[in-house]
Motif scaffolding. Sequence first.
Motif, PDB file in Angstrom:
ATOM      1  N   UNK A  24      53.291  -2.461  49.989  1.00 26.50           N
ATOM      2  CA  UNK A  24      52.741  -3.635  49.303  1.00 26.50           C
ATOM      3  C   UNK A  24      53.731  -4.791  49.395  1.00 26.50           C
ATOM      4  N   UNK A  25      53.209  -5.931  49.852  1.00 26.26           N
ATOM      5  CA  UNK A  25      54.049  -7.137  49.925  1.00 26.26           C
ATOM      6  C   UNK A  25      53.739  -7.994  48.704  1.00 26.26           C
ATOM      7  N   UNK A  26      54.776  -8.379  47.980  1.00 28.78           N
ATOM      8  CA  UNK A  26      54.578  -9.206  46.788  1.00 28.78           C
ATOM      9  C   UNK A  26      55.187 -10.583  47.049  1.00 28.78           C
ATOM     10  N   UNK A  27      54.329 -11.567  47.036  1.00 33.21           N
ATOM     11  CA  UNK A  27      54.781 -12.908  47.402  1.00 33.21           C
ATOM     12  C   UNK A  27      55.603 -13.531  46.275  1.00 33.21           C
ATOM     13  N   UNK A  28      56.564 -14.364  46.629  1.00 32.26           N
ATOM     14  CA  UNK A  28      57.349 -15.041  45.582  1.00 32.26           C
ATOM     15  C   UNK A  28      56.516 -16.094  44.864  1.00 32.26           C
ATOM     16  N   UNK A  29      56.856 -16.366  43.616  1.00 34.34           N
ATOM     17  CA  UNK A  29      56.077 -17.336  42.841  1.00 34.34           C
ATOM     18  C   UNK A  29      56.577 -18.761  43.067  1.00 34.34           C
ATOM     19  N   UNK A  30      57.698 -18.919  43.768  1.00 34.11           N
ATOM     20  CA  UNK A  30      58.191 -20.259  44.083  1.00 34.11           C
ATOM     21  C   UNK A  30      58.952 -20.225  45.402  1.00 34.11           C
ATOM     22  N   UNK A  31      59.250 -21.406  45.937  1.00 29.63           N
ATOM     23  CA  UNK A  31      59.979 -21.465  47.206  1.00 29.63           C
ATOM     24  C   UNK A  31      61.445 -21.110  46.992  1.00 29.63           C
ATOM     25  N   UNK A  32      62.145 -20.859  48.109  1.00 31.16           N
ATOM     26  CA  UNK A  32      63.586 -20.548  48.016  1.00 31.16           C
ATOM     27  C   UNK A  32      64.342 -21.738  47.501  1.00 31.16           C
ATOM     28  N   UNK A  41      71.678   0.116  60.642  1.00 35.15           N
ATOM     29  CA  UNK A  41      72.392  -0.250  61.867  1.00 35.15           C
ATOM     30  C   UNK A  41      71.464  -1.023  62.816  1.00 35.15           C
ATOM     31  N   UNK A  42      70.234  -0.514  63.000  1.00 32.22           N
ATOM     32  CA  UNK A  42      69.288  -1.205  63.901  1.00 32.22           C
ATOM     33  C   UNK A  42      68.901  -2.571  63.350  1.00 32.22           C
ATOM     34  N   UNK A  43      68.738  -2.652  62.037  1.00 38.46           N
ATOM     35  CA  UNK A  43      68.355  -3.948  61.455  1.00 38.46           C
ATOM     36  C   UNK A  43      69.378  -5.007  61.838  1.00 38.46           C
ATOM     37  N   UNK A  44      70.652  -4.638  61.747  1.00 38.52           N
ATOM     38  CA  UNK A  44      71.716  -5.606  62.052  1.00 38.52           C
ATOM     39  C   UNK A  44      71.778  -5.895  63.559  1.00 38.52           C
ATOM     40  N   UNK A  45      71.821  -4.836  64.342  1.00 37.95           N
ATOM     41  CA  UNK A  45      72.030  -5.021  65.793  1.00 37.95           C
ATOM     42  C   UNK A  45      70.823  -5.649  66.482  1.00 37.95           C
ATOM     43  N   UNK A  46      69.638  -5.187  66.108  1.00 36.83           N
ATOM     44  CA  UNK A  46      68.447  -5.644  66.853  1.00 36.83           C
ATOM     45  C   UNK A  46      67.799  -6.864  66.208  1.00 36.83           C
ATOM     46  N   UNK A  47      67.813  -6.884  64.879  1.00 39.96           N
ATOM     47  CA  UNK A  47      67.062  -7.957  64.208  1.00 39.96           C
ATOM     48  C   UNK A  47      67.959  -8.986  63.515  1.00 39.96           C
ATOM     49  N   UNK A  48      69.258  -8.773  63.499  1.00 39.54           N
ATOM     50  CA  UNK A  48      70.164  -9.722  62.844  1.00 39.54           C
ATOM     51  C   UNK A  48      69.997  -9.753  61.327  1.00 39.54           C
ATOM     52  N   UNK A  49      69.569  -8.617  60.758  1.00 44.00           N
ATOM     53  CA  UNK A  49      69.354  -8.583  59.298  1.00 44.00           C
ATOM     54  C   UNK A  49      70.521  -7.842  58.629  1.00 44.00           C
ATOM     55  N   UNK A  50      71.169  -8.525  57.692  1.00 45.42           N
ATOM     56  CA  UNK A  50      72.240  -7.883  56.921  1.00 45.42           C
ATOM     57  C   UNK A  50      71.602  -7.154  55.738  1.00 45.42           C
ATOM     58  N   UNK A  51      72.136  -5.989  55.428  1.00 45.03           N
ATOM     59  CA  UNK A  51      71.561  -5.220  54.321  1.00 45.03           C
ATOM     60  C   UNK A  51      72.602  -4.974  53.233  1.00 45.03           C
ATOM     61  N   UNK A  97      59.195  -2.532  59.108  1.00 47.55           N
ATOM     62  CA  UNK A  97      59.065  -3.779  58.330  1.00 47.55           C
ATOM     63  C   UNK A  97      59.683  -4.949  59.097  1.00 47.55           C
ATOM     64  N   UNK A  98      60.861  -4.702  59.655  1.00 46.78           N
ATOM     65  CA  UNK A  98      61.554  -5.772  60.396  1.00 46.78           C
ATOM     66  C   UNK A  98      60.748  -6.203  61.619  1.00 46.78           C
ATOM     67  N   UNK A  99      59.997  -5.259  62.189  1.00 46.39           N
ATOM     68  CA  UNK A  99      59.170  -5.591  63.372  1.00 46.39           C
ATOM     69  C   UNK A  99      57.881  -6.300  62.977  1.00 46.39           C
ATOM     70  N   UNK A 100      57.663  -6.437  61.666  1.00 48.44           N
ATOM     71  CA  UNK A 100      56.507  -7.197  61.203  1.00 48.44           C
ATOM     72  C   UNK A 100      55.261  -6.360  60.950  1.00 48.44           C
ATOM     73  N   UNK A 101      55.402  -5.024  60.968  1.00 50.92           N
ATOM     74  CA  UNK A 101      54.229  -4.188  60.670  1.00 50.92           C
ATOM     75  C   UNK A 101      53.871  -4.297  59.193  1.00 50.92           C
TER      76      UNK A 101
END
Length: 266
Positions: free
Chosen positions: A257-265, A30-40, A249-253
């Motif tokens: 483990x963050x796993x980077x993508x191997x190619x661009x979107x 709920x907070x992700x959507x309301x505060x950060x605009x993130x759909x889950x 996570x949404x606040x950027x903390x």
Amino acid sequence: MNRRWVVKAGSNLIVSGGPLLLRAWMQQVDSLKRIHGIEVIWVTSGAIASAKERLWRSPIGKRIARSRHHDLAEKQALSAIGQPVIMDLYNLALQSVSLTGAQILLTYDDLVSRARRKNFVNTVEKLLALGVVPILNENDAVATEEIRFGDNDTLSARVAAAACADRLVILTDVDGVFDADPAKKKSAKLIARVERITASVLKKAGSRSASGRGTGGMLSKLLAAREAGRHGIETYLVKGDAFSVLTRLAEGHAVGTRILPSRGRR
Ligand code: GLU
């Protein structure tokens, strides 16, 4: 443009965390959507494990509940028993934060077939537009990929690709990826960032689930992250019952483990 995450919750967390953990998760959705605009889009496991918990209380089910080994048909039957059990928990958790959920059960084949994949995506888009939380699981009664190996890890990566998510978050019962097995080596260190999933990264990951409650383990999570990365999606492996893990996570903390993508979107 809305940000979109696929969040996958593993079997052991669901059974050990129970209703309180599910409620905490849905509060964060709920907070992700309301505060950060993130759909889950939520991918859940735990049907089989929850059915086993439930069967402890029935004399007929005790034998099944006690056993650690089940043939495929037994696992499929357990998933059919457990799926409504976990949806009850999700519905209660969602209600407590005035959200509505929707259940989608799908198979790998559904995402391969062009027509079914399109139907799936249309349904998810409509649910998100309505503000409803899609809750997905593999349809274990008719498919067995994830109950053989993976605890929905691969499925979550494929869903993330199909639904054009920008992040996959795998909630698990460990803090993330370590440079050695932390159960065996006390000095093992958490790896905060993985640039590339190489053969040596995969080799270090144990292949089995330590809890024995799902068929996942670090290997299936890394393979899922690799698959997501090929579609330009970054993956986070995080401890699912850590305090406010999704909102942090949404606040950027820096969490897990963050796993980077191997190619661009694309
Ligand atoms: N879809 C399964 C469930 O919900 C996966 C669990 C497993 O890996 O055994 O129970």
